[in-house]
Design a protein around this motif. Structure first.
Motif, short mmCIF file in Angstrom:
data_model
loop_
_atom_site.label_atom_id
_atom_site.label_comp_id
_atom_site.label_asym_id
_atom_site.label_seq_id
_atom_site.Cartn_x
_atom_site.Cartn_y
_atom_site.Cartn_z
N GLY A 50 76.68 -36.67 20.52
CA GLY A 50 78.04 -36.24 20.84
C GLY A 50 79.10 -37.22 20.40
N ALA A 51 78.71 -38.42 19.95
CA ALA A 51 79.69 -39.42 19.50
C ALA A 51 80.19 -39.06 18.11
CB ALA A 51 79.04 -40.80 19.48
N PRO A 52 81.45 -39.36 17.81
CA PRO A 52 81.97 -39.08 16.49
C PRO A 52 81.21 -39.87 15.42
CG PRO A 52 83.74 -39.68 18.01
CD PRO A 52 82.43 -39.94 18.70
N VAL A 53 81.03 -39.24 14.27
CA VAL A 53 80.38 -39.89 13.14
C VAL A 53 81.46 -40.19 12.12
CG1 VAL A 53 78.70 -39.60 11.28
CG2 VAL A 53 78.24 -38.64 13.55
N ALA A 54 81.57 -41.45 11.73
CA ALA A 54 82.60 -41.85 10.78
C ALA A 54 82.28 -41.34 9.39
CB ALA A 54 82.72 -43.37 10.76
N ALA A 55 83.30 -40.94 8.68
CA ALA A 55 83.14 -40.49 7.31
C ALA A 55 82.84 -41.71 6.43
CB ALA A 55 84.42 -39.81 6.83
N PRO A 56 82.04 -41.52 5.40
CA PRO A 56 81.71 -42.64 4.52
C PRO A 56 82.96 -43.22 3.85
CG PRO A 56 80.29 -40.75 4.08
CD PRO A 56 81.36 -40.29 5.00
#
Length: 154
Positions: free
Chosen positions: A56-62
């Motif tokens: 559920g945590a945000p995933v940073a964009a590369p």
């Protein structure tokens, strides 16, 4: 004793303004540099961090592909004020691109050193430590994640 009888108003106001200017400079001069908070977003126009991960945590964009960072070299992302390096094959590091001497943005990487154009400070790409001054503090590390050939901010 009243203020009017002790000192002219212009003298007092000038002294207060000068003290404020000096104190404002003291607040940041010599402080350790860390990446701006804005480096922790995905770089999207709304500041969102991309899709959510399995927890559920945000995933940073590369921010870059691993192939864009040469072994024994690096890449400077001036718009994000980050230096990415790959000191040995498969080992990726990231540091702030803000020189700890006077806040200039580093501009090049050559022969294992990250160089600042302003006063000639150089930093080791393996750990951000000072190779030669006038800087006396290392470049601050930036947390990254490497997965699937992509480098993202942690």
């Amino acid at each position: 004793m009243t203020l009017d009888s002790a000192l002219p108003r212009r003298t007092v106001l000038g002294a207060v303004a000068a003290a404020g200017t000096v104190c404002a400079g003291c607040a940041t001069y010599g402080a350790k540099t860390s990446p701006p908070a804005s480096l922790h977003d995905s770089g999207g126009s709304n500041g969102a961090s991309g899709s959510n991960g399995s927890n559920g945590a945000p995933v940073a964009a590369p921010v870059a592909a691993t192939s864009a960072v040469p072994v024994g070299g690096g890449a400077i992302l001036a718009d994000r004020q980050i230096v990415l390096s790959q000191p040995t094959a498969g080992t990726f590091k990231a540091f702030t691109a803000v020189c700890t001497h006077q806040g200039c943005t580093v501009s090049s990487i050559d022969k294992g050193l990250i160089s600042c154009p302003c006063h000639g400070s150089r930093f080791h790409l393996a750990d951000g430590s000072v190779a030669n001054g006038p800087a006396t503090q290392p470049l601050a590390p930036v947390a990254i994640k490497v997965a699937d050939g992509q480098i993202s901010l942690a």
